[in-house]
Design an enzyme around this catalytic site. Structure first.
Site, PDB file in Angstrom:
ATOM      1  N   TYR A  81       6.424  -9.875   6.901  1.00 23.29           N
ATOM      2  CA  TYR A  81       6.402  -8.434   7.148  1.00 23.29           C
ATOM      3  C   TYR A  81       6.939  -8.138   8.548  1.00 23.29           C
ATOM      4  O   TYR A  81       6.823  -8.969   9.465  1.00 23.29           O
ATOM      5  CB  TYR A  81       4.982  -7.886   7.052  1.00 23.29           C
ATOM      6  CG  TYR A  81       4.491  -7.652   5.649  1.00 23.29           C
ATOM      7  CD1 TYR A  81       4.630  -6.410   5.040  1.00 23.29           C
ATOM      8  CD2 TYR A  81       3.853  -8.667   4.929  1.00 23.29           C
ATOM      9  CE1 TYR A  81       4.156  -6.186   3.752  1.00 23.29           C
ATOM     10  CE2 TYR A  81       3.378  -8.453   3.639  1.00 23.29           C
ATOM     11  CZ  TYR A  81       3.537  -7.208   3.059  1.00 23.29           C
ATOM     12  OH  TYR A  81       3.075  -6.994   1.782  1.00 23.29           O
TER      13      TYR A  81
ATOM     14  N   ASP B  38       0.824  -1.199   0.000  1.00 24.13           N
ATOM     15  CA  ASP B  38       0.000   0.000   0.000  1.00 24.13           C
ATOM     16  C   ASP B  38       0.864   1.257   0.000  1.00 24.13           C
ATOM     17  O   ASP B  38       2.077   1.201   0.193  1.00 24.13           O
ATOM     18  CB  ASP B  38      -0.908   0.013   1.233  1.00 24.13           C
ATOM     19  CG  ASP B  38      -1.925  -1.102   1.235  1.00 24.13           C
ATOM     20  OD1 ASP B  38      -2.243  -1.621   0.146  1.00 24.13           O
ATOM     21  OD2 ASP B  38      -2.402  -1.466   2.329  1.00 24.13           O
TER      22      ASP B  38
END
Length: 294
Positions: free
Chosen positions: A135, A69
């Protein structure tokens, strides 16, 4: 996908080679990975594709392991591109894709880099062959926020966080579940994911107090899922949410207003894992299959 280009004889003009591209970027100045309809919006995909097309003298389309994003960073992003075999036989490349790394370093801006380029093994698909994405989220709970030198990759959280409570909330979410409560809905897309690991740790130092890091590992993530998982745990850790409510969120089938979304700047895609070369094609076939409801 055809074989790597040979140094003997002329190349078939229609022959293509699939390249694996390893990437890193600072997401601060990008409107996410994916190209936007508005060409004025700067994206990682657009920046890389333009530079590669210039070097290879051919249009380049990229397939990425995970679309990040706006504002999210990557240290271990992976993409693939099918390029004309003849474009690799330019004098500056000489059939060796690794030479693209140096060529691209001269063209790309400082906030994105090509860290590796190789001929992909048969069956490789950057997105569908992946086993899992890893992540890391970094956040400061100090009153002064993160150090000025770490403001790019470290988010600021306004209140102290009990690490034990945050971990209790995280533990309840690990496993194969429908994470609809933690995702922004996309039409006809499943929100079932296998969250393999979600661990918190205190990374404070005397120079940088109040720093927490979370490692979040899953087979795949839906839109805004990682930041929502992190935001929920931080809210639990500060006492704003009940840790016992974690399990109940997994029974919801739409985005929950009770789940805050953590700031993008603290999130980095650190690695993408793939199976052995001989299992790449089968993994891609299995991933494309529709996930059953949980």
């Amino acid at each position: 996908m055809s074989a790597p280009p040979s140094s003997e004889g002329a190349q078939d003009p229609g022959e293509t080679v699939r390249l694996r591209l390893d990437l890193a970027y600072d997401g601060t100045g990008f409107h996410g990975w994916a190209k936007q309809a508005d060409p004025e919006l700067r994206t990682v995909e657009g920046t890389l594709a333009d530079a590669l097309s210039l070097v290879l003298r051919a249009p380049v389309e990229l397939t990425v392991a995970g679309r990040t994003d706006r504002g999210v960073h990557a240290a271990g992003q992976v993409a693939h591109a099918d390029v004309p075999a003849e474009s690799l036989n330019q004098r500056a490349i000489g059939g060796n894709p690794a030479r693209l790394v140096r060529r691209m370093s001269r063209l790309l801006p400082g906030d994105v880099s090509l860290t590796g380029a190789t001929v992909a093994p048969p069956g490789f698909d950057a997105r569908f062959s992946a086993l899992r994405r890893r992540y890391r989220y970094r956040v400061s709970t100090a009153p002064a926020g993160p150090l000025p030198t770490r403001r790019v990759d470290t988010a600021s959280w306004p209140k102290p966080v009990d690490l034990g409570l945050a971990q209790v909330a995280a533990d309840a979410l690990v496993g194969l579940h429908d994470f609809a409560a933690f995702c922004r809905a996309k039409p006809h897309a499943t929100t079932v994911r296998d969250l393999e690991a979600f661990t918190w740790r205190d990374c404070s130092t005397p120079e940088e107090p109040g720093v927490l890091e979370a490692d979040v590992v899953a087979d795949a993530f839906c839109w805004s899922m990682v930041r929502s998982l992190v935001g929920w745990c931080l809210a639990v850790g500060e006492g704003r949410r009940d840790p016992a409510a974690s399990a109940g969120l997994l029974n919801e089938r739409e985005r929950s207003s009770a789940v805050p979304v953590a700031p993008a700047c603290g999130l980095t895609l650190v690695a993408v894992d793939y199976p052995p070369d001989e299992e790449l094609a089968e993994r891609a076939r299995a991933t494309r299959a529709t996930r059953p409801a949980v």
